[in-house]
Design a protein around this motif. Structure first.
Motif, short mmCIF file in Angstrom:
data_model
loop_
_atom_site.label_atom_id
_atom_site.label_comp_id
_atom_site.label_asym_id
_atom_site.label_seq_id
_atom_site.Cartn_x
_atom_site.Cartn_y
_atom_site.Cartn_z
N VAL A 1 49.06 37.48 118.54
CA VAL A 1 50.26 37.07 119.46
C VAL A 1 49.88 35.72 120.50
O VAL A 1 50.88 35.18 121.07
CB VAL A 1 49.47 38.81 120.84
N PRO B 1 61.36 37.29 122.40
CA PRO B 1 60.76 37.47 123.77
C PRO B 1 59.32 37.32 123.83
O PRO B 1 58.52 37.58 125.00
CB PRO B 1 61.37 39.26 124.28
N LEU B 2 58.47 37.79 122.96
CA LEU B 2 57.01 37.40 123.07
C LEU B 2 55.91 36.33 124.07
O LEU B 2 55.48 36.40 124.54
CB LEU B 2 56.39 37.17 122.14
N ALA C 1 57.10 36.64 127.87
CA ALA C 1 57.14 38.40 128.35
C ALA C 1 55.84 37.80 128.81
O ALA C 1 54.67 37.65 129.16
CB ALA C 1 56.58 39.02 126.98
N GLU D 1 53.85 43.70 131.23
CA GLU D 1 53.89 44.07 130.53
C GLU D 1 52.85 44.17 128.53
O GLU D 1 53.21 45.08 128.32
CB GLU D 1 55.53 43.46 130.04
N LEU D 2 52.53 42.86 128.52
CA LEU D 2 52.15 42.58 127.59
C LEU D 2 50.86 43.78 127.12
O LEU D 2 50.42 44.57 126.25
CB LEU D 2 51.68 41.18 126.85
N GLU E 1 50.26 46.75 128.71
CA GLU E 1 51.01 47.55 128.46
C GLU E 1 50.82 47.98 126.95
O GLU E 1 51.18 49.00 126.16
CB GLU E 1 51.96 47.84 129.30
N LEU E 2 51.74 46.77 126.61
CA LEU E 2 52.07 46.93 124.89
C LEU E 2 50.83 46.99 124.32
O LEU E 2 51.25 47.66 123.29
CB LEU E 2 53.06 45.86 124.76
N LEU E 3 49.69 46.45 124.67
CA LEU E 3 48.58 45.69 123.55
C LEU E 3 47.32 46.76 123.58
O LEU E 3 47.04 46.61 123.41
CB LEU E 3 48.27 44.02 123.71
N PRO F 1 46.38 49.58 124.48
CA PRO F 1 46.36 50.56 123.83
C PRO F 1 45.63 50.38 122.21
O PRO F 1 44.71 50.95 121.66
CB PRO F 1 47.20 51.76 123.61
N THR F 2 46.33 49.73 122.26
CA THR F 2 45.90 49.12 120.24
C THR F 2 44.33 48.53 120.61
O THR F 2 44.07 49.36 119.86
CB THR F 2 46.96 48.09 119.65
N HIS G 1 62.71 43.97 120.02
CA HIS G 1 61.64 42.58 119.51
C HIS G 1 60.76 42.51 119.74
O HIS G 1 59.92 41.90 119.45
CB HIS G 1 63.08 41.81 120.06
N LEU G 2 60.10 43.29 121.82
CA LEU G 2 58.96 42.31 122.07
C LEU G 2 57.82 43.37 120.85
O LEU G 2 56.74 42.96 120.52
CB LEU G 2 58.41 42.38 123.24
N ARG G 3 58.02 44.46 120.48
CA ARG G 3 57.81 46.16 119.85
C ARG G 3 57.99 45.45 118.92
O ARG G 3 56.51 45.37 118.02
CB ARG G 3 57.90 46.60 119.96
N GLU H 1 58.07 42.76 117.84
CA GLU H 1 56.58 41.22 117.85
C GLU H 1 55.21 41.16 117.44
O GLU H 1 54.53 40.19 117.50
CB GLU H 1 57.70 40.54 118.48
N ALA I 1 52.54 40.42 115.12
CA ALA I 1 51.52 39.61 115.75
C ALA I 1 50.63 40.32 115.11
O ALA I 1 49.35 39.50 114.53
CB ALA I 1 51.67 39.53 117.04
N GLN I 2 50.18 41.80 115.07
CA GLN I 2 48.93 42.44 114.65
C GLN I 2 48.01 42.24 112.93
O GLN I 2 47.87 41.65 112.43
CB GLN I 2 48.94 43.71 114.39
N THR J 1 48.64 51.26 114.50
CA THR J 1 49.01 50.16 115.35
C THR J 1 50.71 50.08 115.16
O THR J 1 51.07 50.38 116.17
CB THR J 1 47.73 49.05 115.10
N ARG K 1 52.57 52.73 116.63
CA ARG K 1 53.23 53.32 117.96
C ARG K 1 53.75 52.44 117.97
O ARG K 1 55.04 52.47 118.66
CB ARG K 1 51.87 53.05 118.41
N TYR K 2 53.94 51.01 117.60
CA TYR K 2 54.73 49.62 118.16
C TYR K 2 56.70 50.33 117.67
O TYR K 2 57.72 50.19 118.04
CB TYR K 2 54.52 48.65 117.24
#
Lengths: 202, 202
Positions: A168, A179-180, A183, A187-188, A190-192, A194-195, B155-157, B159, B163-164, B195, B198-199
């Motif tokens: 990331v 858009p990373l 962002a 927002e990030l 919320e997305l990351l 849980p991982t 797109h953010l998901r 990315e 990233a992972q 992971t 989920r994305y």
């Protein structure tokens, strides 16, 4: 290179009752540390060897830096050390550890003056054999394994979490993927989160 | 640099009925492509401009390469193109897409002859402004957004998923973190597939 903000604050915080001493002496120790770490890697470098390189007494090195990890972080101007990360992770509910960790990493790397020394170290690790040894040893022995063992997380799982956040930060600030890159933190998180949470708890 | 195995196979597979033509002409087009991509980046480079640089007719470039993406992958000797990734992802149940993607990336990067050109491109992207533009444009426009739009993933998901896996491949093959570097494919699929899944689905 000059002394970093993070290292100044860290010294000031940890030795409130002592005079910080000559800035030159501290700077000379850090210059010697950078040279010895680059030559020997993180694991094989010793406080004694760094003192010899700086032509000072080992006790003086200990006066400025409590640990080899702290000296490395100061020499490389790194904002992230186990002393900073572990308290953030253990303070608060275990089920919110993913959120705390993601938010802390995003906040620390959002500031150019703390991010740029890290990115510089990663860049040299990508292209230089000695730098990669130093980076690998610091990341695993001084950072990831300390956190993993403190929180009883298997090493492979903490490295998966590291890989996610490393990707990331690289995607955001070096590759500059959109858009990373634009962002927001919420927002990030919320997305990351849980991982990262899953790697720390499952 | 010489022609890559992946690109030879790709051309052979996609044009089974035609003679591959002179190896020199194809090699000259790829050399011209590398030069033009490096100068202009992926987005601004054109087949016409590459043909001009190679001093050949644009139709001849089209004879060897169907798409600019394919020509870039061949010029950079990259094993991963949308033509290869998308069929793997869409073939099979949506709820197993994480497992398929993780396993494919681990298998493709396990072979030094396919991994090393990718790592070389990433290394130059880390340290060179023109290379990072080229890498960013190819990764996002030619690879991630194609997959994302085909599968209707934001797109953010995609990315975050990139990233992972980018972090895993860097940790495994460049930083060489243990136990990540020695972990088997099955163990890594079990750890990472949820992971990625989920994305792609949440």
């Amino acid at each position: 290179m000059t002394r970093g903000k993070a290292s100044e604050e860290s010294t000031a915080r940890r030795r409130p009752g002592r005079r910080p001493g000559s800035a030159d002496t501290r700077g000379e120790i850090l210059a010697a540390a950078r040279k010895v770490f680059a030559e020997k890697g993180f694991d094989k470098a010793t406080v004694r060897g760094i003192a010899r390189e700086a032509k000072v007494d080992p006790a003086l090195v200990h006066h400025y830096f409590d640990t080899k990890e702290g000296m490395f972080a100061a020499a490389m101007q790194l904002p992230i050390t186990p002393e900073i990360v572990v308290p953030v992770l253990v303070a608060g509910p275990r089920e919110e550890i993913g959120e705390r960790l993601v938010r802390m990493i995003l906040e620390v790397t959002a500031e150019p003056e703390t991010r740029e020394p890290m990115v510089a170290l990663i860049r040299s690790a990508m292209t230089n054999d000695r730098a990669v040894v130093m980076f690998r040893e610091f990341i695993s022995n001084a950072l990831l394994f300390q956190v993993a063992d403190r929180l009883r997380v298997p090493h492979l799982r903490i490295e998966a979490a590291f890989a996610q956040m490393f990707g990331v930060i690289m995607g955001r600030y070096v590759i500059k993927l959109e858009p990373l890159a634009s962002a927001g933190h919420d927002e990030l998180v919320e997305l990351l989160a849980p991982t990262i949470q899953r790697y720390f708890t499952e």
